[in-house]
Design a protein around this motif. Structure first.
Motif, short mmCIF file in Angstrom:
data_model
loop_
_atom_site.label_atom_id
_atom_site.label_comp_id
_atom_site.label_asym_id
_atom_site.label_seq_id
_atom_site.Cartn_x
_atom_site.Cartn_y
_atom_site.Cartn_z
N VAL A 1 6.02 73.77 28.71
CA VAL A 1 6.76 73.43 27.50
C VAL A 1 5.74 72.95 26.48
CG1 VAL A 1 8.54 71.97 26.49
CG2 VAL A 1 8.78 72.77 28.86
N GLY A 2 5.55 73.73 25.43
CA GLY A 2 4.52 73.40 24.46
C GLY A 2 3.16 73.45 25.13
N ASN A 3 2.40 72.37 25.00
CA ASN A 3 1.08 72.29 25.63
C ASN A 3 1.12 71.56 26.97
OD1 ASN A 3 -0.18 73.58 23.52
ND2 ASN A 3 -0.50 71.68 22.38
N PHE A 4 2.32 71.26 27.47
CA PHE A 4 2.44 70.48 28.69
C PHE A 4 2.95 71.33 29.84
CE2 PHE A 4 2.90 67.55 25.16
CZ PHE A 4 1.93 66.61 25.47
N TYR A 5 2.43 71.04 31.00
CA TYR A 5 2.82 71.74 32.23
C TYR A 5 3.65 70.77 33.06
CZ TYR A 5 2.25 74.23 36.65
OH TYR A 5 2.47 74.92 37.83
N TYR A 6 4.88 71.13 33.35
CA TYR A 6 5.80 70.26 34.09
C TYR A 6 6.10 70.88 35.45
CZ TYR A 6 6.83 67.84 29.74
OH TYR A 6 6.74 67.12 28.57
N THR A 7 6.23 70.04 36.44
CA THR A 7 6.72 70.47 37.74
C THR A 7 7.97 69.67 38.04
OG1 THR A 7 4.51 70.98 38.54
CG2 THR A 7 6.20 70.63 40.20
N MET A 8 9.06 70.38 38.25
CA MET A 8 10.32 69.74 38.60
C MET A 8 10.58 70.00 40.07
SD MET A 8 13.36 70.19 35.78
CE MET A 8 13.98 71.56 36.65
N ILE A 9 10.78 68.97 40.83
CA ILE A 9 11.11 69.14 42.24
C ILE A 9 12.60 69.42 42.34
CG2 ILE A 9 11.09 68.06 44.51
CD1 ILE A 9 8.30 68.62 43.27
N VAL A 10 12.94 70.47 43.06
CA VAL A 10 14.32 70.87 43.22
C VAL A 10 14.71 70.69 44.67
CG1 VAL A 10 15.95 72.78 43.00
CG2 VAL A 10 14.06 72.56 41.37
N SER A 11 15.85 70.07 44.91
CA SER A 11 16.29 69.83 46.27
C SER A 11 17.20 70.96 46.73
CB SER A 11 17.05 68.50 46.34
OG SER A 11 17.52 68.29 47.63
N ASP A 12 16.82 71.60 47.83
CA ASP A 12 17.61 72.69 48.40
C ASP A 12 17.35 72.68 49.90
OD1 ASP A 12 18.91 74.97 49.14
OD2 ASP A 12 18.03 76.23 47.58
N PRO A 13 18.14 71.91 50.69
CA PRO A 13 17.87 71.73 52.11
C PRO A 13 17.78 73.02 52.92
CG PRO A 13 19.67 70.31 51.39
CD PRO A 13 19.32 71.20 50.25
N GLU A 14 18.64 73.99 52.63
CA GLU A 14 18.60 75.23 53.41
C GLU A 14 17.29 75.95 53.21
OE1 GLU A 14 23.40 75.88 53.11
OE2 GLU A 14 22.07 77.45 52.39
N CYS A 15 16.83 76.03 51.98
CA CYS A 15 15.57 76.70 51.71
C CYS A 15 14.39 75.93 52.28
CB CYS A 15 15.39 76.92 50.22
SG CYS A 15 16.53 78.13 49.53
N MET A 16 14.49 74.61 52.27
CA MET A 16 13.41 73.79 52.80
C MET A 16 13.23 74.06 54.30
SD MET A 16 12.83 69.73 52.59
CE MET A 16 11.18 69.09 52.61
N GLU A 17 14.34 74.12 55.03
CA GLU A 17 14.24 74.41 56.46
C GLU A 17 13.59 75.77 56.69
OE1 GLU A 17 18.24 74.02 57.86
OE2 GLU A 17 18.18 71.82 57.75
N GLU A 18 13.91 76.72 55.85
CA GLU A 18 13.31 78.05 55.97
C GLU A 18 11.81 77.98 55.67
OE1 GLU A 18 13.66 82.28 53.66
OE2 GLU A 18 15.51 81.16 54.01
N ARG A 19 11.43 77.21 54.64
CA ARG A 19 10.01 77.07 54.31
C ARG A 19 9.25 76.40 55.45
NH1 ARG A 19 12.38 76.03 49.44
NH2 ARG A 19 12.18 73.78 49.64
#
Length: 151
Positions: A65-83
């Motif tokens: 966003v503009g000159n800034f790099y953001y990381t948003m952590i997203v919670s998704d338990p099903e995908c986390m177990e798969e990862r």
């Protein structure tokens, strides 16, 4: 006082061919959060921590966003177990740090404290002639200093 005076000589470690599954099992079995990875000569070839594993199993939504790099952590338990399932059979070196901060067995404790503080790490493997001989944690240094001051 030297590193060899306070280092823990019983070091939990994994071999360079071990999987992430083996690492996590040691974390759980021994209530630890990081392990040196060694070759057949007991030389350190990597270090893996719970943070290294978290980086691989946490879902990120990266955006600029503009000159800034953001990381948003997203919670998704099903995908986390798969990862998690997907990384268990990976070689631990795939996600481990290869440039490991180490200290010599004859290093002064003050220098060990400086390394732990400056590098913002929890433990430092101790080597002698390139071979793993021990490990020192921040807690080990604090306990030693506290005992020295209070005795």
């Amino acid at each position: 006082m030297k590193a060899s005076d306070i280092m823990n000589r019983h070091v939990y470690k994994v071999k360079e061919g071990d999987t992430v599954r083996a690492v996590i099992e040691k974390f759980i079995d021994h209530s630890i959060s990081g392990l040196p990875i060694v070759n057949d000569r007991n030389e350190i070839v990597g270090y893996i921590s719970d943070g290294d594993i978290m980086r691989f199993i946490g879902k990120k939504n990266d955006r600029i966003v503009g000159n800034f790099y953001y990381t948003m952590i997203v919670s998704d338990p099903e995908c986390m177990e798969e990862r998690v399932s997907n990384i268990l059979d990976l070689n631990a070196l795939v996600i481990a740090k290869r440039k490991v901060v180490v200290a010599s067995w004859d290093e002064d404790i003050e220098q060990i404290a400086a390394i732990l503080g400056k590098k913002q790490i929890k433990k430092v493997p101790i080597v002698r002639s390139g071979v793993l001989v021990g490990i020192i944690s921040r807690g080990d240094v604090i306990r030693h200093v506290f005992r020295s001051v209070t005795n």
